[in-house]
Design an enzyme around this catalytic site. Structure first.
Site, mmCIF file in Angstrom:
data_model
loop_
_atom_site.group_PDB
_atom_site.id
_atom_site.type_symbol
_atom_site.label_atom_id
_atom_site.label_comp_id
_atom_site.label_asym_id
_atom_site.label_seq_id
_atom_site.Cartn_x
_atom_site.Cartn_y
_atom_site.Cartn_z
ATOM 1 N N GLU A 133 33.219 25.021 48.573
ATOM 2 C CA GLU A 133 34.648 24.895 48.262
ATOM 3 C C GLU A 133 35.449 24.586 49.524
ATOM 4 O OE1 GLU A 133 36.328 28.341 46.313
ATOM 5 O OE2 GLU A 133 38.366 27.518 46.364
ATOM 6 N N GLU A 147 38.212 45.988 39.553
ATOM 7 C CA GLU A 147 37.827 44.580 39.456
ATOM 8 C C GLU A 147 36.973 44.350 38.206
ATOM 9 O OE1 GLU A 147 34.816 43.075 42.200
ATOM 10 O OE2 GLU A 147 35.810 41.132 42.245
#
Ligand SMILES: Cc1cc2nc3c(=O)[nH]c(=O)nc-3n(C[C@H](O)[C@H](O)[C@H](O)COP(=O)(O)O)c2cc1C
Ligand code: SF4
Ligand code: SF4
Ligand code: SF4
Ligand code: SF4
Ligand code: SF4
Ligand code: SF4
Ligand code: SF4
Ligand code: SF4
Ligand code: FES
Ligand code: FES
Ligand code: FES
Lengths: 170, 584, 607
Positions: free
Chosen positions: B292, B371
């Site tokens: 990325e 999370e």
């Protein structure tokens, strides 16, 4: 997050605007002016509801916990709405010695409230305050801004009557 | 004022000593082996965590010249001072403070999560408190059990403010503040909101410094026991990199002892069907992230790219910098990657219905609990990770199961999601993720082999670190921050357009996950964190493979399942999205 | 008129009218107490009448600050003859106007009459209340209109500032204040000049001079009176202090309850700015100084200087540990000097009259005068300013006029919630900082509460403790929990649920709270209890051993059988027939006191 403190719709738009203008106009370090902002907000809204505190926190770039910590520290700030007549009974020493507690008890009884809680009819909030500097007239109470001195518990009846009368009169 | 060089003479309990100006009486006394009890005091200098507001008053000592008591934790030495630490007046004052605290405390140590790990309890023991002379009204607040990460039991709070210092000054999140005043003071959230309704990041740093059980992690061990005892479920566990370097402290090992093998075997003893390594996910994260980053650099997409494996940090940026949500990498954290793959890749591989799999992870972290519950990561009714327990919770389970951890043999992780490289190992320390990513990005960008994998410039413990790495003809500017207050500084630079970074690593906890909110309590001893950090670098150095893309099982995963980094399938399984939230 | 130099100020002063330029001056008190009894209305009516009759040229109507004798308010004083009218009502205005202002005759029925004396007293100088007083800090209160800067100027206003800036170095100024022996009037009694010197010695790009107008002692109101009655003297003193310590910025921290004082300070600051007495380059020198007002919001502890600074910075008003002292690191971490209002009010006169003059007043180690707020069971309630060294007896009996009903005065409380009681045995102690400490009391800010023989000292101590535990900031353990526990013990005692061991508990707890607390509030909070325990142990024991009578009692020989008491008793525990002696059934009495208030012959005794 289903948070009601984020909902500003319960606050009067114009007053919110006035508060924003006040905050914008502050000079220097705005965060430092928190207490002044809270005074302003309370003078506009009568009390400091949670969503208003959150709004102020965002405007001044402070955490809500900080703002709430300050609001709850100082006895001058109300988180709850107050009645039309805020009666402050001085329980400073001079007034204490002259029987302020009896005056306070009598007022609470007549208005059927407890300290700092608005009466059910929305007319009264009773607070105890420390010396308002009129010890010469002890015991002293104030109704909104008007001072009554040299009180006996029995004088209180008249004052409360008067408030009630005025209110129903209008 | 430059007083640092000056030396000061004083006596403590009649012993003469000579110390640097600026030293506190507590520090001076320690030098000559005189112990003074403390409670509110916390001084982790190296990482900027200092709670010195001298409010508990259990450290009072007598200044004989002034004839009065002073708090030794905060009072600095003065020339000619005569201090006596054990006068009746001092001892009585200390005892009274402690007795008063206890008079406003639910004394249910026996069933308390902090039992035998509690600073208040130890102090009562140490001071030989056998009676509480002053009884009266006690605080009475409801327990906050609303959040996934933290239990707040204000009735056990002694108002030491360590958590406030942590949350306000260090993390700059500002969730906690003292409210009201006098006896009614309570350290709480704004308006006593449920923690779940605040901008809390669940970093758990407040928990890690709270001396009592007023703040503790949510206890998920009952759910894990239930899963383990459910014969219909295939129960799998994964272990984060920082756990293996810390859990030993719960069993009497020296801090920094590496216990990977024992952790694995202990988990098997508990009855887990498979023991996977979050480090596998870490290697995978690196590959996706490096890919990325290169894409962002080469295609003029938003820079810098920020790492996204710390969920507290993700939560932080969503609430505090909602305008900057295009900077974090879209990669999921290693925990979630392992979870996602367990329920797809592993399930397919072994022909198990993913619905029958329960994924448990053992984390140094409180935020990982929250999370795992994130909406974005629980699509289609299938959760990637079902339960998260912390290092401390695991150790409690082991004790409960009477597993003698010290005597366990070493065992290896299970096949498929158990292999990892040295790059993954250092995920657990500040600077580790970005160092690992750089190793891979280097080879991806240049196509050449990276000879020296050690990027010393990225290591260390300072709050913000910067490094420039030459990769081919390009200079890669790297930023590293741990603790959210430092992250805030970098984010403000980005917001003002003053950052020239390409990539930034952010970890919410001091030192990174080694200092996570779920780790064994360090009780204010910074050396413990340093030793854990060293351990992770030792693991890295000891492994044959130290670059994530060399992990053979990861290579296999791409070949057999994901096809290639950043492929549509990889995106679907390994990447996520963020959404702006209000700051409260 | 903008003042650029000392000569300019003096010239301005000479052009201004003085009281002597008018036939008569009518001074109407507009202090809080008097306004509460409608002196503002009285003032407006007089103004109206004077206007209508076109008398403004020779009648000088002055709205002043407090005269001190608040218990007799509203007060009107007419000069030059100093004729003083007390307890003036709105309905008296006509009479004063026609008889006195127009026709120059006095309205005798409004004059003050000393108790037990035949004649009225015409002028304030003749009143015993004023005879032993010496007004230094209060010199302008009740003399000038605080909202008109010119009236301050006429009384040598800003002359001291002008002199300092143009004729003296900052070191000289500090030297004068040090030589005067002035000690801080905010409670601690620290030498003002020394504090200035400390702050001066710290180097910094910015320093602050802070005026502490928080006045938290419930029952003290001298700072308020000065701010209301003579705001310019505070401003002038702040500028002088700023010059001395090297601060260009002044801050006034004032309690939110003091609306009028705040307003008067605002008006005064604005006027001073307009005349170049605040702002840049004062008196043509390179010294610049300006003042900002910061509001409190109802917290006693904010009077403590470090808490005050936190509050000004927008935080909870929690005290910080000292050192570092504000003189090193105060507002915004810059060196700051915090001075009390009354302390500051002394500064201009010290500069003008000289250190020697001030040092000649008072005692060996306490110089000058001190203002006390006299209240409680005393005839003359009000503000009194006396030279240090005056005895309590003089204050209570000569100035205060003793007990209003001639009852025995049992004790006085000095120093507010931090202080202690002083019993009859010590009434002849000359007042100064050290003699008070020696008898276990402290000067505090100057609240003086007089208690008669009926006062229950345990209840009284409980009152103060209720106050302190309510006002504790809650930061440190001994004060947060300890004062609460002490209060709980006292409540148990007064509810007759206590035990002898409670007395020991109170003492130990009190001692340890004092030695372990973080700030002055906690360090002194147990004082009222410890000191009443010392002097009135028997009263505590009566509660602890539960021997205290709780019921009211009717004194048979005084009872005339009027039945009033029986009619008001809420629990119907009074028996008796008309015109026969009544009797209270002790077991049922809830001690509400209703009968006591109702009895026309004072036949009922308090427990
Ligand atoms: C609890 C507490 C309350 C105080 N309240 C006041 C106050 O209301 N006004 C004041 O001038 N000083 C007050 N002080 C003293 C101040 O801390 C400070 O010493 C003083 O303002 C210094 O001024 P001075 O030197 O002119 O007296 C208080 C101190 C304590 C500990
Ligand atoms: S917090 Fe500590 S002292 Fe309190 S109950 Fe738990 S273990 Fe005991
Ligand atoms: S320590 Fe005391 S209270 Fe705790 S279990 Fe043992 S006997 Fe019981
Ligand atoms: S978990 Fe972190 S963000 Fe939440 S309250 Fe604790 S320190 Fe603050
Ligand atoms: S919650 Fe814990 S850390 Fe925070 S103030 Fe209370 S006891 Fe201290
Ligand atoms: S740094 Fe590690 S332990 Fe701390 S919150 Fe982030 S992921 Fe969790
Ligand atoms: S002594 Fe009382 S007021 Fe002072 S810091 Fe401690 S708790 Fe706060
Ligand atoms: S004090 Fe009250 S209850 Fe007692 S006798 Fe008098 S009126 Fe009745
Ligand atoms: S009010 Fe007094 S005089 Fe009348 S009956 Fe009662 S005690 Fe007797
Ligand atoms: S004590 Fe009540 S006005 Fe002062
Ligand atoms: S440890 Fe020193 S006051 Fe708490
Ligand atoms: S307020 Fe009028 S005399 Fe004090």
């Amino acid at each position: 997050m289903k948070n009601k403190i984020l909902d500003l719709s319960t606050l009067d738009k114009e007053k919110l605007m006035a508060l924003s203008v006040y905050i914008e106009a502050l000079e220097e370090d705005k965060k430092e002016q928190l207490i002044h902002v809270l005074h302003k907000a309370q003078s506009l809204f009568g009390h400091l509801p949670q969503n208003l505190q959150w709004f102020i926190a965002r405007k001044l770039d402070l955490s809500s916990a900080h703002v709430n910590g300050v609001v709850t520290f100082y006895s001058f700030f109300n988180e709850e709405p107050t009645g039309k007549y805020v009666i402050s009974v001085c329980t400073g020493t001079a007034c204490f010695v002259k029987g302020a507690n009896k005056v306070l008890d009598r007022i609470l009884k007549l208005t059927k409230t407890t300290k700092n809680k608005m009466s059910e009819d929305g007319l009264f909030t009773i607070k105890d305050v420390r010396c308002i500097g009129a010890c010469g007239l002890a015991p002293v109470i104030t109704v909104n801004d008007k001072v009554y001195g040299n009180l006996k518990p029995s004088d209180v009846d008249k004052i409360i009557e008067q408030c009630r009368g005025e209110d129903y009169g209008h | 004022m430059k007083l640092i060089d000056k030396m000061i003479n004083l006596t403590i309990n009649g012993i003469e000593l000579n110390v640097e100006a600026g030293t506190t009486l507590l520090e001076a006394a320690e030098k000559i082996g005189i112990h003074i009890p403390t409670l509110c005091h916390l001084d982790l200098h190296d990482i900027g965590v200092i709670n010195k507001n001298a409010n508990c008053r259990v450290c009072m000592v007598e200044d004989e010249k002034r004839g009065r008591l002073v708090p030794s934790c905060a009072e600095k030495v003065i020339e000619g001072m005569r201090i006596q630490t054990d006068t009746l007046k001092a001892v009585m004052a200390r005892r009274t403070s402690l007795e008063l605290m206890l008079s406003n405390h639910p004394q249910d140590c026996l069933t308390c999560v902090k039992n035998l790990d509690c600073e208040l309890q130890s102090l009562a023991h140490e001071m030989n408190i056998k009676e509480i002379r002053y009884q009266g009204e006690k605080m009475n607040h409801p327990k906050d059990l609303t959040s996934k990460g933290i239990v707040k039991d204000s009735n056990k709070c002694i108002m030491c403010r360590r958590c406030v210092t942590m949350c306000d000054d260090v993390q700059t999140v500002g969730i906690l503040s003292p409210l009201k005043r006098g006896f009614d003071v309570v350290v709480a959230t704004a308006f006593h909101l449920d923690l779940a309704d605040t901008s809390c990041t669940y970093c758990g740093q407040c928990v890690s410094v709270c001396p009592t059980a007023a703040l503790a992690e949510m206890n998920d061990t009952p759910s894990v026991w239930r899963a383990l005892n459910n014969p219909k479920k295939h129960v799998i566990v994964q272990v984060a990199p920082a756990v293996r370097a810390a859990i030993g402290e719960e069993f009497g090992f020296e801090p920094g002892t590496i216990l990977t093998g024992k952790v694995v075997s202990s988990l098997r003893r508990l009855g887990f069907d498979q023991v996977f390594d979050t480090n596998f996910g870490a290697d995978l994260t690196i590959i996706e992230e490096a890919k990325e980053l290169i894409d962002r650099i080469q295609n003029n997409k938003p820079l810098p790219m920020l790492t996204s494996c710390c969920p507290a940090w993700v939560q932080f940026i969503e609430h505090q910098f909602p305008d900057l949500l295009d900077v974090p990498s879209s990669c999921k954290s290693p925990q979630q990657m392992v979870g996602a793959l367990t329920k797809t890749y592993y399930a397919e591989h072994n022909n198990i219905d993913p619905k029958d799999i329960i994924m448990v992870s053992v984390m140094p972290c409180v935020a990982k609990k929250a999370e795992a519950a994130r909406e974005e990561l629980n699509k289609d009714g299938l959760s990637e990770v079902d339960y998260v327990i912390t290092t401390r919770e695991l150790s409690r389970m082991l004790k409960e199961a009477a597993i003698d951890f010290r005597k366990l043999d070493d065992e290896p992780f299970d096949f498929l999601l158990g292999e990892s490289t040295g790059a993954a190992a250092i995920f657990g320390t500040t600077g580790g993720v970005i160092e690992a990513a750089t190793r891979t990005a280097y080879e991806m960008l240049t196509g050449k082999e990276l000879k020296d994998v050690n990027f010393k410039a990225m290591r260390g413990i300072e709050g913000i670190r910067e490094a420039t790495i030459q990769i081919g003809d390009m200079e890669l500017n790297i930023g590293i921050a741990h603790e959210l207050g430092n992250a805030r500084k970098l984010l403000e630079r980005i917001r003002e357009g003053k950052s020239n970074f390409h990539a930034i690593e952010i970890m919410a906890c001091p030192g990174g996950c080694i200092g996570g909110g779920g780790q064994p309590y360090h009780h204010g001893n910074i050396d413990i964190l340093k030793k854990r950090q060293e351990a992770l670098y030792t693991i890295d150095a000891s492994l044959p493979r130290r670059k994530s893309h060399e992990n053979p099982m990861v290579v296999k995963l791409y070949e057999n399942f994901l096809s290639e980094p950043a492929s549509p399938k990889a995106h679907d399984l390994l990447h996520t999205t963020y959404s702006p939230k209000e700051r409260i | 008129m903008v003042i650029n130099n000392l000569a300019g100020l003096i010239k301005w002063k000479d052009t201004l009218p003085t009281k002597a330029d008018y036939r008569i001056s009518v001074l109407v008190c507009a202090g809080t107490s008097c306004i509460s009894s409608e002196s503002d209305l009285i003032l407006a009516m007089l103004e109206d009448l004077i206007q209508k009759q076109d008398l403004a040229v020779d009648v000088n109507l002055v709205k002043t600050g407090c005269f001190g004798f608040c218990g007799q308010g509203p007060i009107i004083k007419i000069e030059p003859d100093d004729i003083t009218y007390v307890r003036v009502k709105v309905s008296d205005v006509e009479a004063i106007f026609t008889h006195h202002i127009v026709n120059n005759t006095t309205v005798s029925r409004l004059l003050y009459k000393e108790p037990n004396e035949e004649h009225v007293t015409k002028d304030s100088k003749g009143m015993r209340f004023y005879q032993k007083q010496l007004r230094v800090a209060l010199r302008n209160c009740g003399e000038i209109n605080p909202e008109v800067i010119e009236q301050y100027i006429v009384n040598d206003g800003y002359l001291a500032l002008g002199r300092c800036l143009t004729e003296k170095t900052p070191k000289d100024v500090i030297q004068i204040v040090q030589a005067s022996g002035l000690r801080g009037r905010g409670g601690g009694g620290f030498l003002t000049g020394l504090k200035w010197a400390y702050t001066r010695d710290v180097e910094s790009d910015q320093k602050y001079l802070i005026c502490n107008a928080d006045e938290g002692d419930p029952g003290a109101f001298m700072d308020r009176s000065i701010a209301e009655g003579d705001p310019h003297s505070i401003i002038e003193a702040m500028a002088i202090a700023g010059y001395a310590i090297g601060a260009s910025k002044g801050l006034i921290y004032i309690r939110a309850e003091y609306g009028l004082a705040t307003e008067r300070l605002r008006v005064a600051i604005k006027a001073a700015r307009e005349h170049g007495l605040l702002g840049k380059n004062l008196f043509g020198t390179n010294f610049s100084f300006d003042i900002e007002i910061k509001l409190g919001a109802g917290a006693f502890v904010c009077g403590e200087e470090t808490a005050l600074i936190r509050s000004m910075e927008g935080f909870r008003g929690e005290p910080d540990k000292k050192p570092p002292f504000p003189s090193e690191s105060g507002f915004k971490d810059k060196p700051s000097c915090v001075n009390n209002v009354e302390t500051l009010a002394n500064i201009p006169v010290i500069i003008l009259n000289g250190a020697q003059w001030f040092a000649s007043l008072g005692t060996e180690r306490s110089k000058g005068t001190k203002v006390f707020a006299l209240a409680g069971n005393i005839r003359n309630i009000g503000l009194v300013e006396v030279p240090m060294g005056t005895t309590f007896r003089e204050i209570i009996y000569d100035i205060g006029g003793g007990h209003p009903d001639g009852k025995k005065i049992k004790a006085i409380q000095i120093g507010g919630p931090s202080g202690g009681v002083i019993t009859e045995d010590y009434f002849d102690t000359p007042i100064d900082y050290d003699s008070l400490l020696a008898i276990g009391a402290m000067m505090g800010s100057g609240g003086l509460i007089v208690m008669d023989e009926d006062t229950d000292m345990v209840e009284f101590a409980k009152f103060y403790l209720d106050f302190t535990q309510d006002e504790s900031c809650g930061k440190c353990t001994p004060c947060r929990i300890g004062t609460k526990r002490m209060f709980e013990i006292l409540e148990r005692l007064t509810n007759m649920e206590g035990e002898p061991a409670d007395l020991e508990r109170l003492k130990t707890l009190g001692d340890n709270i004092k030695s372990a607390s973080l700030c002055g509030l906690g360090q002194t909070a147990p004082n009222p209890v410890l000191s009443t325990m010392k002097f009135f142990e028997a009263e505590y024991e009566a509660y602890a051993y539960r021997t205290k009578r709780t019921a009211y009692l009717i004194e048979g020989k005084k009872c005339i059988g009027c039945t009033k008491c029986a009619r008001v008793c809420p629990v119907d525990c009074i028996d008796g027939k008309v015109r026969e002696v009544h009797r209270i059934q002790e077991a049922d009495c809830i001690a509400c006191g209703a009968c006591y208030d109702a009895c026309p012959t004072q036949a009922i005794l308090k427990p």
